[in-house]
Scaffold this active site. Sequence first.
Site, short mmCIF file in Angstrom:
data_model
loop_
_atom_site.label_atom_id
_atom_site.label_comp_id
_atom_site.label_asym_id
_atom_site.label_seq_id
_atom_site.Cartn_x
_atom_site.Cartn_y
_atom_site.Cartn_z
N ASN A 90 0.82 -1.23 0.00
CA ASN A 90 0.00 0.00 0.00
C ASN A 90 0.84 1.27 0.00
OD1 ASN A 90 -2.76 -1.18 0.25
ND2 ASN A 90 -1.85 -2.04 2.10
N SER A 115 5.25 10.99 7.21
CA SER A 115 4.84 10.87 8.62
C SER A 115 5.98 11.18 9.57
CB SER A 115 4.37 9.44 8.88
OG SER A 115 4.22 9.19 10.26
N TYR A 152 6.46 0.94 9.21
CA TYR A 152 5.60 1.98 8.62
C TYR A 152 6.46 3.22 8.31
CZ TYR A 152 2.39 5.98 8.88
OH TYR A 152 1.72 7.16 8.65
N LYS A 156 7.37 5.26 4.76
CA LYS A 156 7.19 6.69 4.51
C LYS A 156 8.50 7.33 4.05
CE LYS A 156 2.90 6.99 5.05
NZ LYS A 156 2.03 7.50 3.99
N1 LIG Z 1 -3.82 10.77 10.57
C1 LIG Z 1 -2.61 11.17 10.93
O1 LIG Z 1 -2.42 11.78 12.00
C2 LIG Z 1 -1.43 10.90 10.03
C3 LIG Z 1 -1.56 10.38 8.76
N2 LIG Z 1 -0.45 10.21 7.98
C4 LIG Z 1 -0.57 9.67 6.60
O2 LIG Z 1 -1.63 10.33 5.94
C5 LIG Z 1 -2.29 9.42 5.08
C6 LIG Z 1 -3.77 9.40 5.41
O3 LIG Z 1 -3.91 8.96 6.74
P1 LIG Z 1 -5.35 8.85 7.43
O4 LIG Z 1 -6.30 9.70 6.70
O5 LIG Z 1 -5.14 9.04 8.87
O6 LIG Z 1 -5.66 7.32 7.17
P2 LIG Z 1 -7.08 6.65 6.95
O7 LIG Z 1 -6.88 5.19 7.13
O8 LIG Z 1 -8.13 7.36 7.72
O9 LIG Z 1 -7.34 6.95 5.41
C7 LIG Z 1 -6.64 6.29 4.38
C8 LIG Z 1 -7.57 6.16 3.20
O10 LIG Z 1 -6.83 5.56 2.13
C9 LIG Z 1 -7.58 4.49 1.59
N3 LIG Z 1 -6.61 3.48 1.14
C10 LIG Z 1 -5.75 2.77 1.89
N4 LIG Z 1 -5.03 1.96 1.12
C11 LIG Z 1 -5.44 2.16 -0.15
C12 LIG Z 1 -5.07 1.61 -1.41
N5 LIG Z 1 -4.14 0.64 -1.50
N6 LIG Z 1 -5.69 2.05 -2.51
C13 LIG Z 1 -6.65 3.01 -2.44
N7 LIG Z 1 -7.05 3.56 -1.27
C14 LIG Z 1 -6.45 3.14 -0.15
C15 LIG Z 1 -8.46 3.98 2.72
O11 LIG Z 1 -9.63 3.35 2.21
C16 LIG Z 1 -8.77 5.26 3.49
O12 LIG Z 1 -9.95 5.88 3.05
C17 LIG Z 1 -1.61 8.08 5.24
O13 LIG Z 1 -0.69 7.90 4.19
C18 LIG Z 1 -0.91 8.21 6.58
O14 LIG Z 1 0.24 7.38 6.62
C19 LIG Z 1 0.80 10.54 8.40
C20 LIG Z 1 0.99 11.03 9.66
C21 LIG Z 1 -0.10 11.25 10.57
O1 LIG Z 2 1.80 8.50 11.04
C1 LIG Z 2 0.99 8.51 11.93
O2 LIG Z 2 1.27 9.20 13.07
C2 LIG Z 2 0.24 9.58 13.99
C3 LIG Z 2 0.91 9.91 15.32
O3 LIG Z 2 1.61 8.78 15.78
P1 LIG Z 2 1.41 8.16 17.25
O4 LIG Z 2 2.32 6.98 17.26
O5 LIG Z 2 1.85 9.22 18.22
O6 LIG Z 2 -0.04 7.84 17.40
C4 LIG Z 2 -0.78 8.46 14.13
O7 LIG Z 2 -1.83 8.86 15.01
C5 LIG Z 2 -1.33 8.12 12.74
O8 LIG Z 2 -2.30 7.08 12.81
C6 LIG Z 2 -0.20 7.65 11.88
O9 LIG Z 2 -0.68 7.47 10.55
#
Ligand SMILES: NC(=O)C1=CN([C@@H]2O[C@H](COP(=O)(O)OP(=O)(O)OC[C@H]3O[C@@H](n4cnc5c(N)ncnc54)[C@H](O)[C@@H]3O)[C@@H](O)[C@H]2O)C=CC1
Ligand SMILES: O=C1O[C@H](COP(=O)(O)O)[C@@H](O)[C@H](O)[C@H]1O
Length: 268
Positions: A90, A115, A152, A156
């Site tokens: 992914n 990330s 993970y 990234k």
């Molecule tokens: N939420 C956070 O605090 C953080 C998020 N990130 C990065 O931001 C991005 C988004 O994270 P979130 O929105 O929290 O995750 P999430 O899990 O809420 O959303 C990810 C979305 O991508 C879709 N998805 C996953 N794999 C897929 C694939 N192979 N093909 C098509 N769609 C796919 C899922 O269906 C989902 O809707 C990720 O890459 C994550 O690593 C990085 C650091 C922190």
């Molecule tokens: O990359 C990500 O980081 C946030 C923050 O990390 P944490 O280990 O302090 O929870 C995480 O919440 C998020 O799911 C992840 O995609």
Amino acid sequence: MDDPVLLTGAGGRVGQAILDGIGEEYDWRLLDREPLPAAKVPDRVTDADQYVADITDERAVREAVRGVNAVIHLAGDPRKTAPWDSVLRNNIDGTQVVMRAAAEAGVEKFAFASSNHAVGGYETDDRTPDLYRPDDDYRLDGDELPRPGNLYGVSKATGEFLGRYYHDETGMSVVCVRIGNLTKDHPPREYERGQAMWLSHGDCAHLFDRCLRADYGFEIVYGISDNDRKYYSIDRAREVLGYDPQDNSANYTFEGEPIAEDPPTDEP
Ligand SMILES: NC(=O)C1=CN([C@@H]2O[C@H](COP(=O)(O)OP(=O)(O)OC[C@H]3O[C@@H](n4cnc5c(N)ncnc54)[C@H](O)[C@@H]3O)[C@@H](O)[C@H]2O)C=CC1
Ligand SMILES: O=C1O[C@H](COP(=O)(O)O)[C@@H](O)[C@H](O)[C@H]1O
């Protein structure tokens, strides 16, 4: 912007924060492997602009990027505990498919959701927990080498290298945003690390808006709010992107409640 912007992972937490903030400002193409319920789709986005596809599906991704000016690439496995087979498919393979398709289609700007975990290894025992506190002046600024703390994070960091490669090969502008911890309405509760890297929904939408509007070559920036507690510098995001965050975890208690401002008094 007139040309469409492709948003992968549109149905997830970050995607929805972006669409909540700037959903009316661009012509979006939304891609997610899960169909999006109507409530997650901005009014102007038609069915034809929604792609239910996996980012490892090269044909579907090529179709989605055709005619697009910019890409915000979020789709992937966001779990810090994600196993290798999932991040390989992914996050690494999927990111390569999306970046290559974008570069080949002549996309101008590409924002990649990296990330904090790409540099989690800097949080050594001798630096923590002081690192998470406002009076500690240790800062990562994006010039340091990646130092992942888990697989993970390795995935990234690999996405960042792919961005570097495609920028150098094709000239596509690439910005890698090392996102901190996105939560809605308040910082993570009772979690020092999370409060030091809080990214509010409003600042998230604004930051990615700047990624679409600013001019840059290849950049790595930190995506956090303007928290008093911080060990990531946001100077580069301010300078290069014009990022101007409005939120600060210090305006909330450790439990995540807003700290009331002093009421105005009549006293001189
Ligand atoms: N939420 C956070 O605090 C953080 C998020 N990130 C990065 O931001 C991005 C988004 O994270 P979130 O929105 O929290 O995750 P999430 O899990 O809420 O959303 C990810 C979305 O991508 C879709 N998805 C996953 N794999 C897929 C694939 N192979 N093909 C098509 N769609 C796919 C899922 O269906 C989902 O809707 C990720 O890459 C994550 O690593 C990085 C650091 C922190
Ligand atoms: O990359 C990500 O980081 C946030 C923050 O990390 P944490 O280990 O302090 O929870 C995480 O919440 C998020 O799911 C992840 O995609």
